[in-house]
Structure formats: structure tokens, C-alpha cells
Scaffold this active site. Structure first.
Site, mmCIF file in Angstrom:
data_model
loop_
_atom_site.group_PDB
_atom_site.id
_atom_site.type_symbol
_atom_site.label_atom_id
_atom_site.label_comp_id
_atom_site.label_asym_id
_atom_site.label_seq_id
_atom_site.Cartn_x
_atom_site.Cartn_y
_atom_site.Cartn_z
ATOM 1 N N ASP A 51 -42.558 84.387 42.372
ATOM 2 C CA ASP A 51 -42.001 85.331 43.351
ATOM 3 C C ASP A 51 -40.646 84.819 43.861
ATOM 4 O O ASP A 51 -39.951 85.510 44.617
ATOM 5 C CB ASP A 51 -42.974 85.640 44.496
ATOM 6 C CG ASP A 51 -43.430 84.412 45.269
ATOM 7 O OD1 ASP A 51 -42.969 83.296 44.952
ATOM 8 O OD2 ASP A 51 -44.260 84.581 46.198
ATOM 9 N N SER A 52 -40.235 83.637 43.389
ATOM 10 C CA SER A 52 -38.859 83.175 43.633
ATOM 11 C C SER A 52 -37.851 84.185 43.092
ATOM 12 O O SER A 52 -36.677 84.143 43.432
ATOM 13 C CB SER A 52 -38.627 81.802 42.991
ATOM 14 O OG SER A 52 -39.019 81.811 41.636
ATOM 15 N N ASP A 90 -47.108 85.029 39.585
ATOM 16 C CA ASP A 90 -47.386 84.877 41.017
ATOM 17 C C ASP A 90 -48.078 86.101 41.596
ATOM 18 O O ASP A 90 -47.747 87.240 41.244
ATOM 19 C CB ASP A 90 -46.056 84.671 41.772
ATOM 20 C CG ASP A 90 -45.909 83.258 42.299
ATOM 21 O OD1 ASP A 90 -46.933 82.565 42.483
ATOM 22 O OD2 ASP A 90 -44.749 82.833 42.522
ATOM 23 N N LYS A 119 -51.171 82.768 40.105
ATOM 24 C CA LYS A 119 -50.957 81.683 41.075
ATOM 25 C C LYS A 119 -50.951 82.291 42.464
ATOM 26 O O LYS A 119 -50.323 83.321 42.684
ATOM 27 C CB LYS A 119 -49.629 80.973 40.798
ATOM 28 C CG LYS A 119 -49.295 79.911 41.854
ATOM 29 C CD LYS A 119 -48.167 79.002 41.423
ATOM 30 C CE LYS A 119 -46.782 79.543 41.667
ATOM 31 N NZ LYS A 119 -46.478 79.864 43.083
ATOM 32 N N GLU A 121 -50.858 81.263 46.814
ATOM 33 C CA GLU A 121 -50.614 80.242 47.833
ATOM 34 C C GLU A 121 -51.763 80.229 48.838
ATOM 35 O O GLU A 121 -52.267 81.287 49.211
ATOM 36 C CB GLU A 121 -49.303 80.557 48.583
ATOM 37 C CG GLU A 121 -48.083 80.494 47.691
ATOM 38 C CD GLU A 121 -46.788 80.838 48.435
ATOM 39 O OE1 GLU A 121 -46.793 80.901 49.686
ATOM 40 O OE2 GLU A 121 -45.772 81.049 47.758
ATOM 41 N N GLU A 188 -46.343 71.708 46.317
ATOM 42 C CA GLU A 188 -44.902 71.863 46.581
ATOM 43 C C GLU A 188 -44.509 71.054 47.815
ATOM 44 O O GLU A 188 -45.141 71.171 48.880
ATOM 45 C CB GLU A 188 -44.567 73.357 46.788
ATOM 46 C CG GLU A 188 -43.076 73.566 47.082
ATOM 47 C CD GLU A 188 -42.603 75.004 46.932
ATOM 48 O OE1 GLU A 188 -43.377 75.872 46.488
ATOM 49 O OE2 GLU A 188 -41.428 75.249 47.266
HETATM 50 O O1 KIV Z 1 -42.091 81.332 42.866
HETATM 51 C C1 KIV Z 1 -41.831 80.229 42.378
HETATM 52 O O2 KIV Z 1 -40.830 80.025 41.707
HETATM 53 C C2 KIV Z 1 -42.742 79.133 42.664
HETATM 54 C C3 KIV Z 1 -42.259 77.758 42.303
HETATM 55 C C4 KIV Z 1 -41.502 77.221 43.446
HETATM 56 C C5 KIV Z 1 -43.358 76.886 41.892
HETATM 57 O O3 KIV Z 1 -43.782 79.321 43.210
#
Ligand code: KIV
Length: 271
Positions: A51-52, A90, A119, A121, A188
Site C-alpha cells: 500500500d506504499s 497488501d 499482508k 498490519e 518494520e
Molecule cells: O507497503 C509497503 O511497501 C510495505 C513495506 C514497507 C514492507 O508494507
């Protein structure tokens, strides 16, 4: 890299075997087919549609505006050239606030986006959701330590686990998430000694970003290693500057993760 290794697809099982064999896992974020092709060819093990993308592709201030549809869009593009690496995607902000919502989001991400692992959080609070996803056959990476989706709660992007109680809670969370069925743990911005302790005590592979050299693998944001981020984080490195071409930069990143020379103390948090 041997031809055999280069062409054997990365799976949840092979990631576990890599941990057991002490072979480091090299991961990068990607959002399109062209960069993914290079990663595929240069031996990246896990490609994350993170989600970056909200920040590095959409130009937002945080990852919070990113939607499931955004991830699906980019994941489809990545899928087209992601042959050998495992494709992780994500779960964006509020896409897993309840078990039903998490199942619905994972379904979209896997069926439409063709992700192979999601993934998410969160620590203790996500145990029930990880258990449910895992029972439904969804491979899960649990992301603890700094959780960028909590940026407004945390008041910024800060190293996590510096005090004793926080460190104890993080270790405990990691075990609860593993017991609930998480297949991979992502740490992280965690001090290296704590990350090393978590890595040693878990059976599942631990991937670090700003978590020191003793994790089972590393992940970085593509734009950071290509020097595109105006204020690059301490834990990253501009591999393009040192290597001249994108192919060579990604190859060097993979090699340095595999031989343990990245990250060095300079890119880690000692405490
Ligand atoms: O969204 C992302 O790029 C991430 C990385 C920082 C691991 O979660």
C-alpha cells in the site's frame, strides 16, 4: 544463482526451507509489470504490491487512502511478469476491520488480483482474523513493529519496541500470530537485537525492513532503492547510484541481502 534455483517458483514451503537452510530471502515492492520482470529475472524471492503505492505512485501523504481496488489493479499488472517470486499483496486500511470484511477483501485480492499471500498490519488485535483467513486457505504475512496504517495514532513514523514492555508485547504478538496460522512475519523499524530475538524464536520466516541483519530476509520499497524518494529512510540504500542500471541495482540488492552485507549497521537501529 543456479539455473535450478532461478526457475523454481517460490512458495510458502520453500520460504520455510530457506529459513531452515539459513538462505536469506530477498523481497522488494513492485507496482507494475516492467519492474517486476526485472525482479523476476534478477532473483527476487517475494514481490509485494504494497500500500506504499499510495505514496510512491499516487503521491499521497500516507498509505491510508489506498483501496482494495487499487491493490487489485496493480497486482494484475505485476502478476503478468511475476513468474518465480511469490506475489504478496497488501490488505489496505479498513479492508480487514471485521472477519467478514477481511474474507471479502482477501477474496478480491486473490481472485481478481491473483495475489498468493496477503499482508496485514497489526498484533494481538488481528489474531482472530489471521486464524480465519488461514483456515480458509489464505496465506498470511503478519506485519508488526511500525504499522504505517496507524500513522495518525502513533503521531509519525517511529521505531517500535524500544522500551522493555513494548518489546515483550511484540514478541508475544509475534507468537500469537504464528500460532493463529501466519506464514510469514514482517518486522518494520524494530531495534536489531529485538528483531534477532523474534527471528530466532519463530518457526516461520521473518522479513525485516529497518529491523537489522539477523532477520531471515529483507524487504525494501522499490522507489527507495532507485533513489526516487526525496527523503529516503535511514534503513534504505540507493542501489542505482552504486550500480548504474536498474537491472544491476536490483541484482546488487539481491546479492547483498543473500550474502548478509545488507543491511549494515548504518541502515539498522541498534536500540
Ligand atoms: O507497503 C509497503 O511497501 C510495505 C513495506 C514497507 C514492507 O508494507
Amino acid at each position: 544463482m543456479s539455473a535450478q534455483k532461478k526457475f523454481t517458483n517460490v512458495t510458502v514451503t520453500s520460504l520455510r526451507k530457506m529459513k531452515e537452510a539459513g538462505e536469506k530471502i530477498a523481497s522488494l515492492t513492485s507496482y507494475d509489470s516492467s519492474f517486476t520482470r526485472v525482479m523476476n529475472d534478477e532473483g527476487v524471492d517475494i514481490v509485494l504490491v504494497g500500500d506504499s503505492l499510495g505514496m510512491v505512485v499516487q503521491g499521497r501523504q500516507t498509505t491510508i487512502p489506498v483501496t482494495v481496488d487499487n491493490i487489485v489493479y496493480h497486482s494484475k499488472a505485476v502478476r503478468s511478469t511475476c513468474k518465480r517470486p511469490l506475489l504478496m499483496v497488501d490488505m489496505p486500511f479498513m479492508s480487514y476491520h471485521s472477519t467478514d470484511k477481511a474474507i471479502e477483501s482477501a477474496m478480491q485480492l486473490m481472485q481478481k488480483g491473483h495475489g498468493q499471500m496477503v499482508k496485514l498490519e497489526g498484533g494481538q488485535t488481528e489474531v482472530k482474523i489471521v486464524r480465519k483467513l488461514s483456515r480458509e486457505g489464505v496465506p498470511v504475512c503478519a506485519h508488526i513493529g511500525l504499522q504505517p496504517q496507524l500513522v495518525h495514532k502513533l503521531g509519525g513514523y517511529k521505531v517500535q519496541g524500544r522500551d522493555e514492555q513494548q518489546a515483550r508485547e511484540m514478541l508475544d504478538d509475534a507468537h500469537k500470530l504464528q500460532d493463529a496460522g501466519a506464514d510469514v512475519m514482517l518486522l518494520e523499524c524494530v531495534p536489531s537485537p529485538l528483531a534477532a530475538k523474534i527471528t530466532e524464536s519463530l518457526e516461520i520466516p521473518v522479513i525485516g525492513i529497518g529491523a537489522g541483519p539477523q532477520c531471515d530476509g529483507q524487504i525494501l520499497v522499490l522507489h527507495d532503492i532507485l533513489g526516487l524518494t526525496p527523503k529516503a529512510p535511514k534503513f534504505s540504500k540507493d542501489f542505482l547510484l552504486e550500480n548504474g542500471t536498474i537491472h544491476k541495482a536490483i541484482r546488487a540488492y539481491v546479492e547483498q541481502v543473500k550474502d548478509g552485507s545488507f543491511p549494515s549497521a548504518e541502515q539498522s537501529f541498534a536500540e
